[in-house]
Design an enzyme around this catalytic site. Structure first.
Site, short mmCIF file in Angstrom:
data_model
loop_
_atom_site.label_atom_id
_atom_site.label_comp_id
_atom_site.label_asym_id
_atom_site.label_seq_id
_atom_site.Cartn_x
_atom_site.Cartn_y
_atom_site.Cartn_z
N HIS A 223 51.06 44.62 36.12
CA HIS A 223 51.18 43.18 35.91
C HIS A 223 52.52 42.64 36.41
CE1 HIS A 223 47.44 42.56 33.94
NE2 HIS A 223 47.72 43.28 32.86
N CYS B 140 50.05 40.55 40.89
CA CYS B 140 49.65 39.15 41.08
C CYS B 140 50.81 38.34 41.65
CB CYS B 140 49.18 38.54 39.75
SG CYS B 140 47.66 39.28 39.11
#
Length: 239
Positions: free
Chosen positions: A152, A210
């Site tokens: 993440h 991301c």
């Protein structure tokens, strides 16, 4: 009478057809499913053959989360890597069980961004809360081709964008230590994913997360760094 005989034959044929049609359709359906699944069956068959040892027994780790024992480098002099970055070849007898979903496959560290965390086999949400995730259908360190690892942007890979060309990435597995060098970065849309899943001619480590790094909600893009192998042992699960 002749008309009645023809009618009887026609009725008898209709009854046969009534039973044959479902059978024919079933055979066709099974054939089509077999064709559609042939590639998947081939992949899983190859994967299973890797997990089975030479004596016919299984070396599968049946329960995820087995104890990870990091490789400890020996004190003997290290030889120079070949043109592909490999130092030596590790055969199946020298390898641990092939990691299953949820197992720790290694530890990744990037000194330039003070990163150190575990890499888990699989990249579901539960595993990504604990560390980085290895894409199950990409390669493991030492297998050649493309090794894909994600985490993440708000946790373990929050500084991935600060990694510069030339920075070193280290992965320690149970069977060896692997050093990679950051070569380039790429921003792409999740729908295509080509930069991270495409095959490579030489062993490559792809780390992605991301993007943008600071964004409220679901990030629309992905950021990846592409790294080449500097040194490590080649793995041969089939020998």
């Amino acid at each position: 009478m002749e008309h009645d005989n023809k009618k009887g034959k026609h009725s008898h044929f209709s009854k046969k057809a009534m039973y044959l049609v479902p059978i024919v359709l079933l055979v066709c359906a099974v054939t089509l499913i077999g064709i559609a699944c042939s590639r998947y069956i081939e992949i899983m068959g190859t994967f299973y053959s890797v997990l089975v040892n030479e004596n016919g027994g299984t070396s599968i780790a049946l329960s995820p989360g087995t104890t990870f024992r990091p490789y400890v480098p020996s004190s003997s002099p290290v030889q120079s890597p070949d043109s592909n970055g490999y130092l030596d070849v590790i055969t199946r007898n020298e390898l641990p069980s092939y990691p299953m979903d949820g197992d720790v496959i290694g530890e990744i560290s990037i000194d330039s961004i003070a990163l150190k965390c575990k890499i888990y086999q699989g990249d579901n949400e539960t595993l990504l809360k604990k560390g980085a995730g290895h894409s199950f259908f990409s390669m493991l360190p030492g297998e050649g081709d493309n090794i894909v690892v994600s985490a993440h942007r708000t946790t373990f890979f929050k500084k991935l964008g600060d990694v510069k060309p030339g920075d070193l990435i280290k992965i320690i597995t149970e069977y060896g230590e692997y050093i990679y060098k950051m070569d380039s970065s790429v921003i792409f849309n999740p729908k295509d994913g080509e930069p991270i899943i495409s095959g490579k001619s030489q062993e490559t480590l792809t780390l992605y997360t991301c993007y943008p790094f600071i964004y409220r909600g679901h990030s629309p893009q992905r950021y990846a760094i592409i790294c080449s192998l500097v040194s490590g042992d080649k793995v041969d699960w089939n020998s």
